[in-house]
Design a protein around this motif. Structure first.
Motif, mmCIF file in Angstrom:
data_model
loop_
_atom_site.group_PDB
_atom_site.id
_atom_site.type_symbol
_atom_site.label_atom_id
_atom_site.label_comp_id
_atom_site.label_asym_id
_atom_site.label_seq_id
_atom_site.Cartn_x
_atom_site.Cartn_y
_atom_site.Cartn_z
ATOM 1 N N GLU A 1 0.864 -1.081 0.064
ATOM 2 C CA GLU A 1 0.039 -0.037 0.069
ATOM 3 C C GLU A 1 0.802 1.260 0.148
ATOM 4 O O GLU A 1 0.502 2.194 -0.611
ATOM 5 C CB GLU A 1 -1.018 0.054 1.250
ATOM 6 C CG GLU A 1 -1.993 -0.977 1.121
ATOM 7 C CD GLU A 1 -2.928 -0.891 2.342
ATOM 8 O OE1 GLU A 1 -2.725 -0.071 3.377
ATOM 9 O OE2 GLU A 1 -3.853 -1.865 2.578
ATOM 10 N N LEU A 2 2.131 1.198 0.712
ATOM 11 C CA LEU A 2 2.824 2.350 0.740
ATOM 12 C C LEU A 2 3.690 2.719 -0.514
ATOM 13 O O LEU A 2 3.722 3.963 -0.806
ATOM 14 C CB LEU A 2 3.821 2.016 1.863
ATOM 15 C CG LEU A 2 4.651 3.185 2.293
ATOM 16 C CD1 LEU A 2 4.117 4.287 2.984
ATOM 17 C CD2 LEU A 2 5.918 2.550 3.112
ATOM 18 N N VAL A 3 3.715 1.836 -1.342
ATOM 19 C CA VAL A 3 4.551 1.809 -2.551
ATOM 20 C C VAL A 3 3.677 2.128 -3.852
ATOM 21 O O VAL A 3 4.123 2.474 -4.993
ATOM 22 C CB VAL A 3 5.526 0.815 -2.987
ATOM 23 C CG1 VAL A 3 6.870 0.827 -1.833
ATOM 24 C CG2 VAL A 3 4.784 -0.521 -3.046
ATOM 25 N N ASP A 4 2.307 1.981 -3.636
ATOM 26 C CA ASP A 4 1.450 2.161 -4.758
ATOM 27 C C ASP A 4 1.348 3.554 -5.190
ATOM 28 O O ASP A 4 1.718 4.569 -4.192
ATOM 29 C CB ASP A 4 -0.122 1.800 -4.244
ATOM 30 C CG ASP A 4 -0.335 0.475 -4.137
ATOM 31 O OD1 ASP A 4 0.384 -0.334 -4.709
ATOM 32 O OD2 ASP A 4 -1.419 0.122 -3.567
ATOM 33 N N GLN A 5 1.448 3.749 -6.353
ATOM 34 C CA GLN A 5 1.823 5.012 -7.180
ATOM 35 C C GLN A 5 0.681 6.025 -6.460
ATOM 36 O O GLN A 5 -0.576 5.749 -6.343
ATOM 37 C CB GLN A 5 1.356 5.033 -8.467
ATOM 38 C CG GLN A 5 1.614 6.358 -9.252
ATOM 39 C CD GLN A 5 3.260 6.966 -9.089
ATOM 40 O OE1 GLN A 5 3.754 6.292 -9.187
ATOM 41 N NE2 GLN A 5 3.159 8.409 -8.916
ATOM 42 N N LYS A 6 1.020 7.180 -5.784
ATOM 43 C CA LYS A 6 0.340 8.138 -5.281
ATOM 44 C C LYS A 6 0.113 9.251 -6.481
ATOM 45 O O LYS A 6 0.945 9.554 -6.977
ATOM 46 C CB LYS A 6 0.954 8.760 -3.830
ATOM 47 C CG LYS A 6 1.196 7.649 -3.057
ATOM 48 C CD LYS A 6 -0.125 7.304 -2.310
ATOM 49 C CE LYS A 6 -0.113 6.279 -1.197
ATOM 50 N NZ LYS A 6 -1.092 5.396 -0.894
ATOM 51 N N THR A 7 -0.862 10.059 -6.260
ATOM 52 C CA THR A 7 -1.084 10.994 -7.301
ATOM 53 C C THR A 7 -1.782 12.371 -6.543
ATOM 54 O O THR A 7 -2.905 11.954 -5.795
ATOM 55 C CB THR A 7 -1.989 10.885 -8.317
ATOM 56 O OG1 THR A 7 -1.615 9.440 -8.876
ATOM 57 C CG2 THR A 7 -2.216 11.570 -9.361
#
Length: 128
Positions: free
Chosen positions: A110-116
């Motif tokens: 969840e931490l490394v999922d692409q944030k936008t």
């Protein structure tokens, strides 16, 4: 522990952002064209003053002018694409770095999922 991660920034296209981008691209084209003119002037001046091989001088200046002309073509292409870009679409506006607090037991995936970060007319509308 804190880590730094990259976060994508996207912009929602509006009439206002289209106008701002158009102005920015046109300004960059103008500045690059001015730089080409200045390089040409400097080349002529150096060729007149110097006893060095004029072909070497011309080659160096041509390389610099070619680089700027490539940038001019790129910005003109971006201007063309901007004209056909529909209002409401999202465009990439780069990345920023964010500091994230991590602890044992956190879900790494969840931490490394692409944030936008999504922006509309300079206002952050969504963070995912």
């Amino acid at each position: 522990m804190k880590i730094i991660r990259k976060v994508a920034v996207k912009q929602i296209v509006t009439d206002k952002t289209k106008a701002q981008l158009k102005e920015e691209y046109e300004w960059k084209v103008f500045k690059l064209e001015q730089e080409c003119q200045q390089l040409l002037f400097e080349q002529k001046k150096l060729e007149q003053r110097s006893s060095k091989n004029k072909a070497d001088i011309a080659l160096k200046f041509q390389k610099e002018m070619s680089n700027r002309k490539d940038h001019i073509k790129w910005y003109k292409y971006k201007l063309e694409q901007l004209e056909i870009l529909p209002i409401g679409s999202e465009i990439s506006d780069g990345e920023v770095e964010a500091m994230v607090e991590i602890e044992e037991g956190m879900n790494w995936n969840e931490l490394v999922d692409q944030k936008t970060i999504v922006i509309k007319d300079g206002i952050i509308t969504k963070i995912t």
